[in-house]
Scaffold this motif. Structure first.
Motif, PDB file in Angstrom:
ATOM      1  N   VAL A  94       0.835  -1.203   0.000  1.00 49.19           N
ATOM      2  CA  VAL A  94       0.000   0.000   0.000  1.00 49.19           C
ATOM      3  C   VAL A  94       0.870   1.253   0.000  1.00 49.19           C
ATOM      4  O   VAL A  94       0.622   2.212  -0.758  1.00 49.19           O
ATOM      5  CB  VAL A  94      -0.942  -0.003   1.220  1.00 49.19           C
ATOM      6  N   LYS A  95       1.897   1.288   0.832  1.00 46.17           N
ATOM      7  CA  LYS A  95       2.778   2.452   0.912  1.00 46.17           C
ATOM      8  C   LYS A  95       3.487   2.708  -0.414  1.00 46.17           C
ATOM      9  O   LYS A  95       3.588   3.853  -0.870  1.00 46.17           O
ATOM     10  CB  LYS A  95       3.799   2.255   2.029  1.00 46.17           C
ATOM     11  N   ASN A  98       0.879   4.005  -2.988  1.00 48.57           N
ATOM     12  CA  ASN A  98       0.475   5.382  -2.715  1.00 48.57           C
ATOM     13  C   ASN A  98       1.593   6.377  -2.954  1.00 48.57           C
ATOM     14  O   ASN A  98       1.336   7.551  -3.242  1.00 48.57           O
ATOM     15  CB  ASN A  98      -0.052   5.509  -1.284  1.00 48.57           C
ATOM     16  N   LEU A 111      -7.829  -0.632   1.033  1.00 51.10           N
ATOM     17  CA  LEU A 111      -7.330   0.653   1.501  1.00 51.10           C
ATOM     18  C   LEU A 111      -8.172   1.150   2.669  1.00 51.10           C
ATOM     19  O   LEU A 111      -9.407   1.072   2.648  1.00 51.10           O
ATOM     20  CB  LEU A 111      -7.369   1.674   0.362  1.00 51.10           C
ATOM     21  N   GLU A 117      -5.266   6.135   3.841  1.00 55.21           N
ATOM     22  CA  GLU A 117      -4.789   5.423   2.651  1.00 55.21           C
ATOM     23  C   GLU A 117      -5.631   5.724   1.418  1.00 55.21           C
ATOM     24  O   GLU A 117      -5.103   5.804   0.303  1.00 55.21           O
ATOM     25  CB  GLU A 117      -4.764   3.923   2.917  1.00 55.21           C
ATOM     26  N   GLN A 120      -4.600   9.204   0.221  1.00 49.74           N
ATOM     27  CA  GLN A 120      -3.255   9.149  -0.357  1.00 49.74           C
ATOM     28  C   GLN A 120      -3.268   8.482  -1.726  1.00 49.74           C
ATOM     29  O   GLN A 120      -2.573   8.919  -2.654  1.00 49.74           O
ATOM     30  CB  GLN A 120      -2.322   8.387   0.583  1.00 49.74           C
TER      31      GLN A 120
END
Length: 375
Positions: A94-95, A98, A111, A117, A120
């Motif tokens: 996810v990081k 994003n 998310l 999230e 982002q």
């Protein structure tokens, strides 16, 4: 994320069985898994090959085997194209998505709006929403290694107390009460949990919160909140740590349990003990609903986790591919659509051999509709 309930995903039962290939640095294709009851879906869609030559994706370790199968099919159908996948865990996936570092994120949890999230991801997608597209479903097992104990039953409440430290010995009266006649050792319980941020952890803790109620007393989330035990990196690390000890217990994808030949507890949610496997997971998935709006195919699994249906194995997760609905450059959008189209069609035929279950036709239709709408 806007939430809107849709019809129950009863079509998922057409899959007949569910399984996840867990992942690490090695190959974890389980031996002896039986997915013959779940043929590949029959719908087809022509992938429009081209665009970005080398797609990059990262995230869930649970889907590494599936992504490998999808990539092989993608390379075969779209000559000269490639996708590189790093199974670093759902949190990292996810990081990285994003942050715009990877084209596709893989996560066992959708998310999270409350953690920023969703916002982002919309920023990364140039003001457009990201979509969560579930391509893989499967059960998670409570694996253990206790000398002399080969048949173990756990209730949600007992499981919760093991993983929050409320039960610390294998011969605790609460464990003995649901394992009548079993010889349980006077041995300390060593909890093994995912030390990295993990969608598997999030789903496991959501399961405990929904099914065990007050016995858990902790939050969900990608970080383990039980407050006891030893952390291990990735699914491979958890499997190895359980296998290396005596008195160990941890949560891990089914195929890792098969691959490492670990013992797994049966779950008794109130209607009798159900063993980890395809049939029980398929029965449980009846309670799953889609709550995402439009082409954002987020599943609401709370009712599934709290299920007391006879024969249901409720500890099930879904793995999502996180993509931009709009906001890619033209070359990236074309390649992402081609890869996902192959994954949802011809790529499904290899999943049974890899320890997964192909999509049912009805759910495949929803995915193909969403993939076609990416721009």
């Amino acid at each position: 994320m806007n939430i809107k309930r849709h019809a129950s995903v009863l079509s998922l039962i057409a899959a007949g069985a569910l399984a996840l290939t867990a992942c690490g640095s090695d190959s974890n294709t389980p031996s002896g898994s039986n997915n013959s009851a779940a043929p590949a879906p029959t719908n087809t869609a022509k992938a429009e090959c081209g665009g970005k030559k080398d797609l990059v994706a990262e995230g869930s370790s649970a889907q590494k085997g599936a992504i490998e199968a999808f990539t092989a099919a993608y390379i075969k159908e779209c000559a000269g194209q490639q996708l590189a996948y790093t199974p670093s865990g759902s949190g990292a996936g996810v990081k990285q998505f994003n942050a715009g570092i990877v084209d596709i994120g893989g996560s066992d949890s959708a998310l999270n709006k409350d953690k920023g999230e969703v916002e982002q991801a919309a920023t990364r997608c140039k003001g457009n929403p990201a979509w969560n597209l579930p391509l893989v479903f499967g059960p998670v097992g409570i694996a253990y290694k206790v000398d002399g104990v080969k048949d173990l039953v756990l209730t949600p409440e007992v499981t919760a107390k093991i993983f929050n430290g409320g039960i610390a010995k294998w011969n605790d009266p609460a464990i003995a009460a649901v394992n009548k006649g079993a010889t349980l050792p006077d041995k300390a319980i060593t909890v093994i949990y995912r030390g990295d941020e993990s969608g598997t952890t999030d789903n496991f803790q959501k399961y405990l919160k929904a099914s065990a109620k007050d016995a858990w007393g902790k939050d969900a989330g990608k970080k383990f909140n039980g407050g006891v035990g030893q952390g291990a990196q990735g699914s491979a690390g958890v499997a190895d740590a359980i296998n290396a000890g005596d008195g160990t217990v941890g949560y891990i994808e089914w195929s890792y349990i098969q691959d490492k030949k670990l013992s797994a507890a049966k779950i008794d949610s109130g209607a009798g003990a159900v063993e980890l496997g395809a049939e029980g997971a398929a029965t449980a998935i009846k309670s799953a609903k889609i709550k995402g709006e439009g082409n954002d195919l987020v599943l609401d699994l709370d009712a599934l986790y709290a299920s007391k249906n006879p024969g249901a194995y409720p500890l099930v997760l879904a793995t999502y591919e996180i993509v931009c609905s709009k906001g890619y450059d033209a070359d990236t959008a074309k390649a992402v659509k081609a890869f996902l189209t192959v994954a949802a069609t011809s790529g499904q035929s290899a999943l049974a051999d890899a320890g997964y279950v192909p999509l049912p036709n009805e759910f495949q239709e929803k995915l193909l509709t969403a993939i076609k709408a990416i721009s």
